[in-house]
Motif scaffolding. Structure first.
Motif, PDB file in Angstrom:
ATOM      1  N   THR A  61       0.843  -1.195   0.000  1.00  0.00           N
ATOM      2  CA  THR A  61       0.000   0.000   0.000  1.00  0.00           C
ATOM      3  C   THR A  61       0.880   1.247   0.000  1.00  0.00           C
ATOM      4  O   THR A  61       2.058   1.194   0.367  1.00  0.00           O
ATOM      5  CB  THR A  61      -0.908   0.022   1.237  1.00  0.00           C
ATOM      6  N   PRO A  62       0.338   2.398  -0.386  1.00  0.00           N
ATOM      7  CA  PRO A  62       1.107   3.652  -0.296  1.00  0.00           C
ATOM      8  C   PRO A  62       1.487   3.961   1.147  1.00  0.00           C
ATOM      9  O   PRO A  62       0.714   3.714   2.078  1.00  0.00           O
ATOM     10  CB  PRO A  62       0.138   4.697  -0.855  1.00  0.00           C
ATOM     11  N   GLY A  63       2.656   4.514   1.321  1.00  0.00           N
ATOM     12  CA  GLY A  63       3.121   4.857   2.660  1.00  0.00           C
ATOM     13  C   GLY A  63       3.710   3.700   3.421  1.00  0.00           C
ATOM     14  O   GLY A  63       3.890   3.800   4.641  1.00  0.00           O
ATOM     15  N   SER A  64       4.042   2.588   2.738  1.00  0.00           N
ATOM     16  CA  SER A  64       4.612   1.414   3.387  1.00  0.00           C
ATOM     17  C   SER A  64       5.807   0.934   2.591  1.00  0.00           C
ATOM     18  O   SER A  64       5.706   0.689   1.389  1.00  0.00           O
ATOM     19  CB  SER A  64       3.561   0.298   3.502  1.00  0.00           C
ATOM     20  N   VAL A  65       6.958   0.776   3.264  1.00  0.00           N
ATOM     21  CA  VAL A  65       8.192   0.327   2.630  1.00  0.00           C
ATOM     22  C   VAL A  65       8.898  -0.638   3.561  1.00  0.00           C
ATOM     23  O   VAL A  65       8.919  -0.435   4.784  1.00  0.00           O
ATOM     24  CB  VAL A  65       9.124   1.512   2.294  1.00  0.00           C
ATOM     25  N   LEU A  66       9.494  -1.683   3.004  1.00  0.00           N
ATOM     26  CA  LEU A  66      10.247  -2.663   3.786  1.00  0.00           C
ATOM     27  C   LEU A  66      11.736  -2.327   3.757  1.00  0.00           C
ATOM     28  O   LEU A  66      12.281  -1.948   2.724  1.00  0.00           O
ATOM     29  CB  LEU A  66      10.038  -4.072   3.235  1.00  0.00           C
ATOM     30  N   ILE A  67      12.365  -2.478   4.902  1.00  0.00           N
ATOM     31  CA  ILE A  67      13.809  -2.352   5.004  1.00  0.00           C
ATOM     32  C   ILE A  67      14.349  -3.599   5.696  1.00  0.00           C
ATOM     33  O   ILE A  67      13.591  -4.413   6.224  1.00  0.00           O
ATOM     34  CB  ILE A  67      14.227  -1.097   5.801  1.00  0.00           C
ATOM     35  N   SER A  68      15.655  -3.749   5.704  1.00  0.00           N
ATOM     36  CA  SER A  68      16.316  -4.842   6.409  1.00  0.00           C
ATOM     37  C   SER A  68      17.289  -4.242   7.403  1.00  0.00           C
ATOM     38  O   SER A  68      18.117  -3.402   7.051  1.00  0.00           O
ATOM     39  CB  SER A  68      17.046  -5.766   5.426  1.00  0.00           C
TER      40      SER A  68
ATOM     41  N   GLN B 112       0.827   9.286  -2.546  1.00  0.00           N
ATOM     42  CA  GLN B 112      -0.186   8.236  -2.495  1.00  0.00           C
ATOM     43  C   GLN B 112       0.015   7.205  -3.612  1.00  0.00           C
ATOM     44  O   GLN B 112      -0.935   6.779  -4.281  1.00  0.00           O
ATOM     45  CB  GLN B 112      -1.593   8.825  -2.545  1.00  0.00           C
ATOM     46  N   LYS B 113       1.261   6.800  -3.768  1.00  0.00           N
ATOM     47  CA  LYS B 113       1.615   5.774  -4.743  1.00  0.00           C
ATOM     48  C   LYS B 113       2.560   4.791  -4.073  1.00  0.00           C
ATOM     49  O   LYS B 113       3.540   5.198  -3.441  1.00  0.00           O
ATOM     50  CB  LYS B 113       2.292   6.398  -5.970  1.00  0.00           C
ATOM     51  N   PRO B 114       2.314   3.490  -4.200  1.00  0.00           N
ATOM     52  CA  PRO B 114       3.181   2.505  -3.549  1.00  0.00           C
ATOM     53  C   PRO B 114       4.484   2.314  -4.311  1.00  0.00           C
ATOM     54  O   PRO B 114       4.557   2.564  -5.518  1.00  0.00           O
ATOM     55  CB  PRO B 114       2.329   1.233  -3.579  1.00  0.00           C
ATOM     56  N   VAL B 115       5.496   1.874  -3.595  1.00  0.00           N
ATOM     57  CA  VAL B 115       6.741   1.480  -4.245  1.00  0.00           C
ATOM     58  C   VAL B 115       6.516   0.129  -4.915  1.00  0.00           C
ATOM     59  O   VAL B 115       5.527  -0.560  -4.626  1.00  0.00           O
ATOM     60  CB  VAL B 115       7.896   1.400  -3.226  1.00  0.00           C
ATOM     61  N   PRO B 116       7.387  -0.301  -5.838  1.00  0.00           N
ATOM     62  CA  PRO B 116       7.205  -1.608  -6.479  1.00  0.00           C
ATOM     63  C   PRO B 116       7.088  -2.732  -5.455  1.00  0.00           C
ATOM     64  O   PRO B 116       7.703  -2.690  -4.387  1.00  0.00           O
ATOM     65  CB  PRO B 116       8.464  -1.757  -7.339  1.00  0.00           C
TER      66      PRO B 116
END
Length: 448
Positions: A285-292, A377-381
């Motif tokens: 969803t927009p506003g959500s990104v995964l990191i490690s 308001q656009k999700p990352v890949p």
């Protein structure tokens, strides 16, 4: 006869003052000043004529005894691949978090091969038996006692020579030669010293549990943390309903190593693939990104969530959970400076999943992408991990140990990596690697 001079000394930081005070002016701890009597004219000499035996390092054997491996994978990971014979460790955490249950399981696993004593100073033997029966472990070889007198415990261990001693808890142990109450600073300091000597002189591994203060710190004088070889904190994580065992100090293993457990009716169950919990719970969803994030030797997947909205106040709000809000403010300022996005006019609400605190700058790129994703308001890949540092000049910089993160990401099917342009990547197991020179390049992920 020499005149005896009295003064008051803080048992936490050793600050001295001629008058008693309720709060130590140096460390700001309450009720830590105790009266000390001293005769300056007659220094004590308890061993006249005796000298210390000195030796060369070449004459000291460095052969390590085998560690006590429990078979509980997460416990062995945090302790540094097992308990070292002759070590002195402490496990602390909130009341009811599972310290006693975890150490009962450790004791039961090791009692099959080693001689283990368990001293319960907080519960009766009947209570310990009821708790132990829920674990479904055989108990014929594990020996229990409710003895809380320091001298009796030390003498018992010297005569019986156990391999491992568990004491639950050190706050209830007291010395019969000291008239202060159990749990006081004087008792704790004396108890810890003699238990440390017992462990070193007799090659007995000792693990004690300890209480914490309302601030979440280990209760007792700071010297207690210096005496022990290892300090482990057991914490609760609300999102996944798990327990996190964290290594804050370990002379025999990696510091900041963490292990995950799930509390069940039959005890603590080790969770080896904790990243799978996050993957199943993450939405694209927009506003959500995964990191490690690298914790000890383990890479952990963490989800960054951001909400940016036009402020209705004269001063925009900055609310962050699980991450230092100053880091969010800094990244937002960099984006506003170079991309001319008015984050200063937006309320920013930021959240980090997992109950883990980020201690380095490897999450900068993920924070920047999370803010931009929420703003546009656009999700990352999909299936993407962001790994990079953002400099004050707007450049994207490489991070260390990138290959460890890349392998873990590929293991769980995350084929897309967003990294710095000059990041060296030895392993080529990820299908799609996208590189960025500066924050200007990040706008390519959010086309209009």
């Amino acid at each position: 006869m020499a005149k005896v001079s009295n003064y008051f000394q803080c048992q936490n930081c050793e600050y001295q003052t001629p008058k008693w005070q309720g709060c130590c002016p140096e460390c700001r701890k309450w009720n830590t000043l105790e009266e000390v009597s001293q005769s300056p004219a007659q220094p004590k000499n308890s061993a006249p004529g005796k000298t210390a035996a000195m030796t060369s390092l070449d004459n000291i054997s460095t052969d390590e005894a085998p560690r006590f491996i429990t078979g509980i994978s997460e416990w062995d990971r945090v302790t540094g691949n097992g308990i070292v014979p002759g070590s002195f460790s402490i496990v602390t955490g909130d009341p009811g978090i599972g310290k006693s249950t975890l150490l009962l399981q450790v004791s039961a696993q090791l009692s099959a091969k080693y001689k283990v004593f368990y001293f319960s100073t907080e519960e009766s033997l009947a209570q310990v038996k009821m708790r132990f029966q829920r674990l479904n472990h055989p108990s014929q070889t594990l020996l229990f006692s409710t003895q809380a007198t320091l001298e009796i415990i030390v003498e018992t261990c010297k005569q019986e020579k156990p391999d491992l001693v568990i004491i639950d808890s050190i706050q209830n142990i007291y010395s019969s030669e000291n008239f202060s109450l159990p749990g006081t600073i004087t008792q704790l300091r004396e108890t810890a010293f003699y238990l440390m000597k017992l462990a070193k002189d007799n090659n007995i591994a000792i693990i004690v549990t300890g209480h914490i203060t309302k601030e979440g710190q280990m209760a007792g004088p700071k010297i207690l943390e210096h005496i022990v070889d290892a300090v482990f904190y057991l914490q609760k994580e609300d999102k996944w309903q798990t327990r996190i065992l964290r290594s804050e100090k370990n002379r025999f293993g990696s510091v900041n190593e963490i292990g995950f457990f799930q509390m069940t009716s039959t005890g603590m169950i080790a969770i080896e693939n904790i990243n799978q919990h996050l993957i199943n719970d993450t939405k694209h969803t927009p506003g959500s990104v995964l990191i490690s994030c690298l914790e000890g030797t383990r890479p952990l997947f963490l989800e960054l969530q951001a909400l940016t909205i036009q402020t209705q106040f004269s001063v925009a709000q900055r609310v962050a959970t699980g991450i230092d809000h100053k880091q969010i403010v800094l990244i937002a300022a960099i984006l506003e400076k170079y991309l001319h996005i008015k984050f200063s006019g937006c309320d920013i609400f930021f959240k980090l999943s997992g109950g883990i605190k980020i201690k380095d700058n490897s999450a900068d790129l993920g924070i920047a992408l999370t803010l931009l994703s929420s703003y546009f308001q656009k999700p990352v890949p999909a299936q993407t991990i962001a790994l990079g540092e953002v400099s004050l000049t707007g450049l994207i910089k490489p991070i260390q140990n990138i290959d460890i993160h890349a392998k873990e990401a590929a293991k769980f099917g995350f084929d897309n990596l967003l990294i710095a342009y000059d990041q060296k990547l030895e392993t080529k197991i990820n299908k799609h690697v996208r590189r960025f020179k500066s924050v200007y390049d990040l706008l390519e992920l959010f086309p209009e």
